[in-house]
Design a protein around this motif. Structure first.
Motif, mmCIF file in Angstrom:
data_model
loop_
_atom_site.group_PDB
_atom_site.id
_atom_site.type_symbol
_atom_site.label_atom_id
_atom_site.label_comp_id
_atom_site.label_asym_id
_atom_site.label_seq_id
_atom_site.Cartn_x
_atom_site.Cartn_y
_atom_site.Cartn_z
ATOM 1 N N SER A 166 -1.927 38.871 -14.993
ATOM 2 C CA SER A 166 -2.225 40.042 -14.073
ATOM 3 C C SER A 166 -3.776 39.834 -14.512
ATOM 4 N N SER A 167 -4.692 40.461 -13.201
ATOM 5 C CA SER A 167 -6.138 40.528 -13.381
ATOM 6 C C SER A 167 -6.644 41.451 -14.730
ATOM 7 N N THR A 168 -5.631 42.262 -15.334
ATOM 8 C CA THR A 168 -6.077 43.108 -16.385
ATOM 9 C C THR A 168 -5.909 42.025 -17.599
ATOM 10 N N ASP A 169 -4.990 41.405 -17.611
ATOM 11 C CA ASP A 169 -4.684 40.509 -18.867
ATOM 12 C C ASP A 169 -5.716 39.249 -18.881
ATOM 13 N N ILE A 170 -6.285 38.816 -17.703
ATOM 14 C CA ILE A 170 -7.352 37.895 -17.643
ATOM 15 C C ILE A 170 -8.645 38.394 -18.065
ATOM 16 N N LYS A 171 -8.912 39.498 -17.573
ATOM 17 C CA LYS A 171 -10.052 40.260 -18.022
ATOM 18 C C LYS A 171 -10.278 40.481 -19.568
ATOM 19 N N LYS A 172 -9.006 40.762 -20.259
ATOM 20 C CA LYS A 172 -9.039 40.987 -21.838
ATOM 21 C C LYS A 172 -9.518 39.705 -22.176
ATOM 22 N N GLU A 173 -9.094 38.374 -21.763
ATOM 23 C CA GLU A 173 -9.412 37.308 -22.309
ATOM 24 C C GLU A 173 -10.944 36.897 -22.082
ATOM 25 N N VAL A 174 -11.200 37.214 -20.845
ATOM 26 C CA VAL A 174 -12.858 36.925 -20.552
ATOM 27 C C VAL A 174 -13.549 37.782 -21.464
ATOM 28 N N LEU A 175 -13.315 38.975 -21.571
ATOM 29 C CA LEU A 175 -14.112 39.966 -22.597
ATOM 30 C C LEU A 175 -14.141 39.367 -24.014
ATOM 31 N N SER A 176 -12.837 38.854 -24.455
ATOM 32 C CA SER A 176 -12.712 38.258 -25.456
ATOM 33 C C SER A 176 -13.550 36.824 -25.694
ATOM 34 N N ILE A 177 -13.753 36.130 -24.754
ATOM 35 C CA ILE A 177 -14.677 34.937 -24.710
ATOM 36 C C ILE A 177 -16.191 35.305 -24.895
ATOM 37 N N ILE A 178 -16.417 36.226 -24.166
ATOM 38 C CA ILE A 178 -17.925 36.767 -24.132
ATOM 39 C C ILE A 178 -18.158 37.246 -25.518
ATOM 40 N N ASN A 179 -17.560 38.251 -25.822
ATOM 41 C CA ASN A 179 -17.910 39.029 -27.216
ATOM 42 C C ASN A 179 -17.283 38.524 -28.338
ATOM 43 N N ASP A 180 -16.378 37.868 -28.582
ATOM 44 C CA ASP A 180 -15.839 37.272 -29.827
ATOM 45 C C ASP A 180 -16.276 35.709 -29.973
ATOM 46 N N LYS A 181 -16.709 35.130 -28.988
ATOM 47 C CA LYS A 181 -17.254 33.581 -28.969
ATOM 48 C C LYS A 181 -18.665 33.563 -28.715
ATOM 49 N N ILE A 182 -19.085 33.727 -27.326
ATOM 50 C CA ILE A 182 -20.347 33.683 -26.870
ATOM 51 C C ILE A 182 -21.307 34.384 -27.746
ATOM 52 N N VAL A 183 -21.301 36.035 -27.726
ATOM 53 C CA VAL A 183 -22.123 36.867 -28.621
ATOM 54 C C VAL A 183 -22.354 36.206 -30.012
ATOM 55 N N LEU A 184 -21.060 36.399 -30.546
ATOM 56 C CA LEU A 184 -21.023 35.953 -31.963
ATOM 57 C C LEU A 184 -21.685 34.429 -32.381
ATOM 58 N N HIS A 185 -21.588 33.413 -31.436
ATOM 59 C CA HIS A 185 -22.093 32.172 -31.710
ATOM 60 C C HIS A 185 -23.509 32.152 -31.400
ATOM 61 N N LEU A 186 -24.070 32.808 -30.371
ATOM 62 C CA LEU A 186 -25.227 32.762 -30.233
ATOM 63 C C LEU A 186 -26.075 33.738 -31.052
ATOM 64 N N LYS A 187 -25.420 34.747 -31.714
ATOM 65 C CA LYS A 187 -26.119 35.523 -32.916
ATOM 66 C C LYS A 187 -26.543 34.660 -33.948
ATOM 67 N N ALA A 188 -25.483 33.876 -34.388
ATOM 68 C CA ALA A 188 -25.791 32.917 -35.499
ATOM 69 C C ALA A 188 -26.609 31.821 -35.204
ATOM 70 N N MET A 189 -26.506 31.307 -34.271
ATOM 71 C CA MET A 189 -27.378 29.930 -33.601
ATOM 72 C C MET A 189 -28.749 30.192 -33.489
ATOM 73 N N GLN A 190 -28.972 31.167 -33.050
ATOM 74 C CA GLN A 190 -30.651 31.793 -32.785
ATOM 75 C C GLN A 190 -31.121 31.944 -34.220
ATOM 76 N N GLN A 191 -30.467 32.389 -35.159
ATOM 77 C CA GLN A 191 -30.896 32.478 -36.332
ATOM 78 C C GLN A 191 -31.459 31.241 -36.935
#
Length: 243
Positions: free
Chosen positions: A177-202
């Motif tokens: 469902s779109s709701t389930d896919i939305k959760k996965e997109v949120l997880s990629i953004i918040n738990d992967k992209i944001v965390l990775h960039l926070k660490a790598m920019q340092q």
């Protein structure tokens, strides 16, 4: 500081944010960072799926409405039986207790199950209540027969809507469902992209600084839009009451 995307963002808002992040990512070559390549490739895949799912959202929305209707009937049956247990009429009280014994096998918690599991449980519940030995008890509890009959109609309506939704998903190659896919997109953004960039920019501000800043701006703008919308939604009901 790179914020996380607010989880209460609408499906379309999450999809728009994902598209913006992908555009920012493509401005540079990230072959040196294979993990970055992997997570953004995953974001692209899920963003495409979400866009397709949004097209099916009308059918899913209709399904959700049908689910809410049948949930209300399950609640009504639950509270009717509970209330009838305290009826001063001994016969009604005894009938309610026998019905409660059947309903308790499933409980009000079934309305929190997935669509498929809830459907299976409601079908089983209705079958149990159709037993000949329960008909006298159902007749004694005023309104019970009507609610059960209505729940059967609502369950049939839901099954029809569910089939239409599954059919549309199949036509579009969707398995979620779109709701389930939305959760996965949120997880990629918040738990992967944001965390990775926070660490790598340092570790390497020269290489990651521009993307990190752009990502922070994109997510912050999206969050501000959500906050403004939510504030407006909170104010409008109050204004309606005052008027």
């Amino acid at each position: 500081m790179i914020p996380k995307l607010i989880s209460q963002s609408r499906i379309t808002e999450v999809n728009t944010t994902a598209d913006s992040l992908l555009m920012a990512y493509r401005k540079q070559s990230w072959e040196i960072d294979t993990y970055m390549l992997t997570i953004f490739t995953g974001l692209q895949t899920k963003s495409n799926e979400l866009r397709t799912a949004i097209k099916c959202s009308k059918t899913e929305s209709n399904l959700d409405k049908k689910d809410i209707v049948r949930d209300d009937k399950v609640r009504a049956l639950h509270y009717l039986i509970l209330g009838s247990i305290h009826n001063p009429d001994a016969a009604v009280k005894a009938a309610a207790k026998s019905l409660k014994a059947v309903f308790s096998k499933y409980g009000i918690k079934i309305i929190h199950e997935s669509y498929t599991i809830e459907s299976s449980l409601i079908e089983s519940l209705l079958e149990d209540f159709s037993a000949p030995e329960l008909q006298a008890a159902i007749a004694l509890v005023s309104g019970c027969a009507e609610i059960i009959s209505s729940l059967q109609i609502d369950q049939n309506d839901f099954k029809t809507a569910h089939f239409a939704w599954e059919e549309e998903k199949a036509l579009n190659g969707l398995t979620q469902s779109s709701t389930d896919i939305k959760k996965e997109v949120l997880s990629i953004i918040n738990d992967k992209i944001v965390l990775h960039l926070k660490a790598m920019q340092q570790a390497n501000k020269e290489l990651y600084g521009e993307l990190a800043q752009t990502v922070a701006q994109i997510i912050n703008d999206a969050n501000q839009a959500v906050k403004r919308r939510r504030k407006k939604e909170e104010i409008e009901p109050e204004a309606a009451i005052e008027n």
